[in-house]
Design a protein around this motif. Sequence first.
Motif, PDB file in Angstrom:
ATOM      1  N   HIS A   1       0.833  -1.201   0.000  1.00  0.00           N
ATOM      2  CA  HIS A   1       0.000   0.000   0.000  1.00  0.00           C
ATOM      3  C   HIS A   1       0.872   1.257   0.000  1.00  0.00           C
ATOM      4  O   HIS A   1       0.531   2.247  -0.666  1.00  0.00           O
TER       5      HIS A   1
ATOM      6  N   LEU B   1     -11.873  -2.209  -3.944  1.00  0.00           N
ATOM      7  CA  LEU B   1     -12.565  -2.773  -2.798  1.00  0.00           C
ATOM      8  C   LEU B   1     -14.030  -3.028  -3.141  1.00  0.00           C
ATOM      9  O   LEU B   1     -14.632  -2.297  -3.922  1.00  0.00           O
TER      10      LEU B   1
ATOM     11  N   ALA C   1      -5.974   8.436   4.468  1.00  0.00           N
ATOM     12  CA  ALA C   1      -6.164   7.110   3.876  1.00  0.00           C
ATOM     13  C   ALA C   1      -7.412   6.425   4.428  1.00  0.00           C
ATOM     14  O   ALA C   1      -8.072   5.663   3.715  1.00  0.00           O
ATOM     15  N   ASN C   2      -7.739   6.678   5.696  1.00  0.00           N
ATOM     16  CA  ASN C   2      -8.953   6.086   6.264  1.00  0.00           C
ATOM     17  C   ASN C   2     -10.199   6.649   5.593  1.00  0.00           C
ATOM     18  O   ASN C   2     -11.156   5.917   5.311  1.00  0.00           O
TER      19      ASN C   2
ATOM     20  N   ASP D   1     -10.281   7.852   2.562  1.00  0.00           N
ATOM     21  CA  ASP D   1     -10.268   7.273   1.219  1.00  0.00           C
ATOM     22  C   ASP D   1     -10.829   5.855   1.240  1.00  0.00           C
ATOM     23  O   ASP D   1     -11.567   5.442   0.331  1.00  0.00           O
ATOM     24  N   CYS D   2     -10.462   5.091   2.263  1.00  0.00           N
ATOM     25  CA  CYS D   2     -10.909   3.699   2.372  1.00  0.00           C
ATOM     26  C   CYS D   2     -12.425   3.634   2.517  1.00  0.00           C
ATOM     27  O   CYS D   2     -13.086   2.815   1.850  1.00  0.00           O
TER      28      CYS D   2
ATOM     29  N   TYR E   1      -5.755   1.669  11.287  1.00  0.00           N
ATOM     30  CA  TYR E   1      -5.468   2.003   9.894  1.00  0.00           C
ATOM     31  C   TYR E   1      -6.400   1.152   9.043  1.00  0.00           C
ATOM     32  O   TYR E   1      -6.211  -0.052   8.900  1.00  0.00           O
ATOM     33  N   PHE E   2      -7.428   1.781   8.464  1.00  0.00           N
ATOM     34  CA  PHE E   2      -8.536   1.059   7.856  1.00  0.00           C
ATOM     35  C   PHE E   2      -8.107   0.153   6.711  1.00  0.00           C
ATOM     36  O   PHE E   2      -8.662  -0.933   6.532  1.00  0.00           O
ATOM     37  N   TYR E   3      -7.133   0.579   5.916  1.00  0.00           N
ATOM     38  CA  TYR E   3      -6.719  -0.234   4.773  1.00  0.00           C
ATOM     39  C   TYR E   3      -6.034  -1.531   5.194  1.00  0.00           C
ATOM     40  O   TYR E   3      -5.846  -2.427   4.375  1.00  0.00           O
TER      41      TYR E   3
ATOM     42  N   PRO F   1     -10.028  -3.507   5.438  1.00  0.00           N
ATOM     43  CA  PRO F   1     -11.258  -2.803   5.074  1.00  0.00           C
ATOM     44  C   PRO F   1     -12.523  -3.609   5.362  1.00  0.00           C
ATOM     45  O   PRO F   1     -13.564  -3.037   5.702  1.00  0.00           O
TER      46      PRO F   1
END
Length: 429
Positions: free
Chosen positions: A73, A230, A253-254, A256-257, A415-417, A420
């Motif tokens: 990532h 996703l 990024a969270n 974005d996820c 960290y969501f990614y 997910p």
Amino acid sequence: MQSQSCAAVVIAAPASGQGKTTVTAVLARHYRQQNKHVRVFKVGPDFLDPMVLEQASGHPVYQLDLWMVGKQHSQQLLAEAAEQADIILIEGVMGLFDGEPSTADLAAAFGIPILAVIDASAMAQTFAAIAVGLDQYRQDTKVAAVIANKVGSERHANMLKNALPPSLPCLATLFRQTEHALPSRYLGLQQASEITDLEQRLGHTLEAFDFDDSVSLPNIDFPLSDTSPLPSLLEGVRIGIAKDAAFSFLYQANLDCLKALGAELVFFSPLNDNELPDIDSLYLPGGYPELHLAKLSVNTQMQQAIQQHYHANKPILAECGGMLYLCETLTDKTDITATMCGILPARAKLQARLTALGLQEVTVENQVIRGHTYHHSLLSTELVSEISGQCPNGKSVSEAVYQQQRLTASYIHFYFYSNPHLIAAWLAP
């Protein structure tokens, strides 16, 4: 495999407190003045430095980390930035070789050269010895140039530059600017939005830089990895996200996820709004609720709205400061206690010193999610959690994850990614 190419450098130092954030921010301004498109990243799980770097660069700042974010990532984030950028600046964390994984590990993983920032305020030729040591300590990392920070005079600057070997050019010297230093508090720098004269501080510091524009930074190729989109697990789900001076610790990024999962993000302010927006789920990130006790405690309408959301069995994800807001009471460092939402049967109190710091990995029903913890408060509660984080570096830090009804609350900033699907399960109605 396709790749994108642009100039890139990891801005690192022998230790913390050498001026990495200031230098990175001013470098971003310097290159922007040259009409270059600049993208900035931050190594490690940090919220505060990226706020300053975002204002300096004019773009969102993403975290890079070989463990929490992951190499694939991180590589994708760099490649996407290189598609548009003329130069990528990556601010390191701690000292260059400190921690697991370290800034040096990340530089080596992507073949990015290092720009060494060294506080030269109490040294002369030893400055060069430190620079050489940073360059030669590992075979898989390379120092491309150095910056001398906190230089006392032109004579001092010349001594420092003349001591360097030809292989280590001095990109710039920064004269001592104590009156324009970035202000900080116990978690790090103050939030960019709180530094009302941030633009003036950056401008004055840029004027104190002496650049050698003959020193160029090398181009690096960033391969584009093949990533599948996703699944739309949160399609049509409206997620309310607290965002104001009290709740601001948000990874771009969270966000974005969540969007990639199909969610619609709706921002609101527990400080200033009296009701929740029309939402299905609620995300309360970390921040500084303890600095806004009076305003949060008197906003009983917002507290009642969140209580109603909880009792309607709707999803809530609360991290660190967001979790403290859900407690019965919160006590700040001056022993002032205020009433919070009262959803968690717990009382939180700020301590004089740091109470937890470390990366965290949580396993929930055979699913793993990663994040980090960093706080000065302690929780007093009779709640028992069957889920807790583990630190990959062998530290004793192990944060509980509390789950009751559709609430998931923890000191951990996730960290969501890193998972997910689990985030979607926590936030799906």
